[in-house]
Design an enzyme around this catalytic site. Sequence first.
Site, PDB file in Angstrom:
ATOM      1  N   ASN A 149       0.806  -1.230   0.000  1.00 44.24           N
ATOM      2  CA  ASN A 149       0.000   0.000   0.000  1.00 44.24           C
ATOM      3  C   ASN A 149       0.839   1.280   0.000  1.00 44.24           C
ATOM      4  O   ASN A 149       0.524   2.234  -0.701  1.00 44.24           O
ATOM      5  CB  ASN A 149      -1.028  -0.017   1.137  1.00 44.24           C
ATOM      6  CG  ASN A 149      -0.400  -0.156   2.492  1.00 44.24           C
ATOM      7  OD1 ASN A 149       0.741  -0.613   2.625  1.00 44.24           O
ATOM      8  ND2 ASN A 149      -1.139   0.227   3.521  1.00 44.24           N
ATOM      9  N   SER A 224      -0.418  -8.075   6.853  1.00 43.84           N
ATOM     10  CA  SER A 224      -1.691  -8.516   7.430  1.00 43.84           C
ATOM     11  C   SER A 224      -1.478  -9.271   8.748  1.00 43.84           C
ATOM     12  O   SER A 224      -0.382  -9.766   9.035  1.00 43.84           O
ATOM     13  CB  SER A 224      -2.402  -9.416   6.433  1.00 43.84           C
ATOM     14  OG  SER A 224      -1.621 -10.567   6.210  1.00 43.84           O
ATOM     15  N   GLY A 228       1.455 -11.867   9.762  1.00 41.42           N
ATOM     16  CA  GLY A 228       2.213 -11.478  10.961  1.00 41.42           C
ATOM     17  C   GLY A 228       2.327 -12.623  11.955  1.00 41.42           C
ATOM     18  O   GLY A 228       3.383 -12.835  12.573  1.00 41.42           O
ATOM     19  N   GLU A 245       3.840  -4.743  12.443  1.00 40.20           N
ATOM     20  CA  GLU A 245       2.857  -3.669  12.202  1.00 40.20           C
ATOM     21  C   GLU A 245       1.773  -4.279  11.338  1.00 40.20           C
ATOM     22  O   GLU A 245       1.981  -4.516  10.146  1.00 40.20           O
ATOM     23  CB  GLU A 245       3.514  -2.493  11.472  1.00 40.20           C
ATOM     24  CG  GLU A 245       4.527  -1.728  12.288  1.00 40.20           C
ATOM     25  CD  GLU A 245       3.912  -0.891  13.394  1.00 40.20           C
ATOM     26  OE1 GLU A 245       2.670  -0.869  13.519  1.00 40.20           O
ATOM     27  OE2 GLU A 245       4.677  -0.281  14.143  1.00 40.20           O
ATOM     28  N   CYS A 279      -3.374   1.301   6.592  1.00 32.07           N
ATOM     29  CA  CYS A 279      -3.619   0.512   7.807  1.00 32.07           C
ATOM     30  C   CYS A 279      -4.377   1.332   8.837  1.00 32.07           C
ATOM     31  O   CYS A 279      -5.274   0.834   9.505  1.00 32.07           O
ATOM     32  CB  CYS A 279      -2.304   0.011   8.373  1.00 32.07           C
ATOM     33  SG  CYS A 279      -1.111   1.314   8.699  1.00 32.07           S
ATOM     34  N   GLU A 453       7.121   1.365  15.624  1.00 34.76           N
ATOM     35  CA  GLU A 453       8.102   1.934  14.708  1.00 34.76           C
ATOM     36  C   GLU A 453       8.154   3.435  14.971  1.00 34.76           C
ATOM     37  O   GLU A 453       7.218   4.013  15.519  1.00 34.76           O
ATOM     38  CB  GLU A 453       7.688   1.673  13.254  1.00 34.76           C
ATOM     39  CG  GLU A 453       7.662   0.194  12.916  1.00 34.76           C
ATOM     40  CD  GLU A 453       7.581  -0.080  11.424  1.00 34.76           C
ATOM     41  OE1 GLU A 453       6.513   0.142  10.843  1.00 34.76           O
ATOM     42  OE2 GLU A 453       8.595  -0.516  10.851  1.00 34.76           O
TER      43      GLU A 453
END
Length: 473
Positions: A149, A224, A228, A245, A279, A453
């Site tokens: 994305n 996703s 993850g 994330e 997200c 992050e």
Amino acid sequence: MSTTSLQTPDLVIDGRAVPTSERLDVRNPATGAVIGASPVCTPEQLDGAFAAAGCAAASWRADLDRRRAALGSAAAALVGAIDELAPLLQAEQGKPMREARLEVKAAAYWLGHYATTDLARETLRDDGKAIVEVRRRPVGIVAAITPWNFPLLLACWKIGPALAAGCTMVLKPSPYTPLSTLRMGEVLNGVLPPGVLNVVAGRDELGPWMTGHPAVRKVTFTGSVATGKRVMAAAADDLKRVTLELGGNDAAILLDDADPGAIAKQLFWSAFLNAGQLCCAVKRVYVPTALRSELVDALSAEAERVVLGDGAARETTMGPLNNRPQLDHVRSVVAEAVGAGARSTNAGGAVPDVGHFFAPTILDGADDTMRVVADEQFGPALPVIAYDDVEDALARANAGTYGLGGSVWGQDEDRAAALAERLECGTAWVNTHYANDPGQPFGGLKWSGIGVENGRWGVETFTELQVVHRARG
Ligand code: NAD
């Protein structure tokens, strides 16, 4: 990028372009046209990338000033390459050109931020008996895996802090958007020492090869929830460190003093930026029953103003979904909601004949049992859910397994902030959504992730604490 020239970047390993015998087509999601071919990294080439990251590690970790200077140069190099990177990103991801340029600028801004990283050691004790210091050691070689994305920006959320901390990296983009990341890798290797940042690409199988690789000490993953979990399981055997994330299902709650007309534009684009493939986009709106129809009308008016089309066209304000599975997912959750009684007030539904387009859609009368509300739609469809009791709205916003972001909107800022703090999420916004900055930690609660992050906290995730205890006397 010329739209007619096929892009065939190589892997970037040890500062060099490394060709592969196999390649994968990369298509423009607006036209279906093949715009380039991704290299397909073999296990041996991946070994080579990790070996290069290992060779570069000792000198890279030794000198913070050198790292800072290199990150400053890296930021400048990205800005210098914007006219090449933005069209490439636009063509493979689908977003409007203006947003592609903003993404390149933001990626550079993020790298530049880490050019001022401070990793000072802390003295806990200094007396006649002992000096006790705490220092931060780079964790080691990092495997970084990114989604489709925001390929460049999300890669730089990893590159900046990891390199600043003294780590070296092998980075893998999504097979849907490999071209711009590989080209960015070439650009950055013009200013970074060989082996510090290696970029590989291939099929999804490359991800597990990376997370299982013995050279890796840390996996930083954005994608996703389902993947993850696989990443975390793969890391467990070797106790690799992970930052995850993952997905989000951010709720926006309007209070009864919110002004739907005044906030509609900002709220709309908080949900529909990048065709909703963000997200931390607003993924569901809770609104007092008395304001529902005014809000739905105002959001629908914004949807009508959208110019849906190929992001390469100057007038386009919203592009297609990036890929066919994502389009199918959005179609399915919207159809299911409409079948269950939600009213779709979309912008007429007119979409171009080719490409993965879905018209921006407001779903009035949605409820929490619908998949479009309970799960992450990750596309241009926004459910609006009416509430009568704000405590009930908060409980519904907090229900479920996601916990990335959330927001509260109202004219009484303190009242809105008090409610926002009770949202179970990593970032709680007031009268805005997804606003972010490289100095600000970003991460998710519950299934939305592990760790953060960005900011000094993000840098610290690429380090491990070491206590140095010197006895005296
Ligand atoms: P995805 O999980 O399908 O893929 C992400 C990356 O993982 C890709 O590079 C893919 O090739 C790789 N991969 C696939 N299988 C793997 C495996 N077994 N081991 C290791 N790597 C593997 O996600 P996506 O569809 O590319 O991205 C969309 C998702 O990403 C959404 O859920 C979205 O919310 C999430 N996302 C989260 C954030 C955040 O910061 N929290 C940011 C952007 C996107």
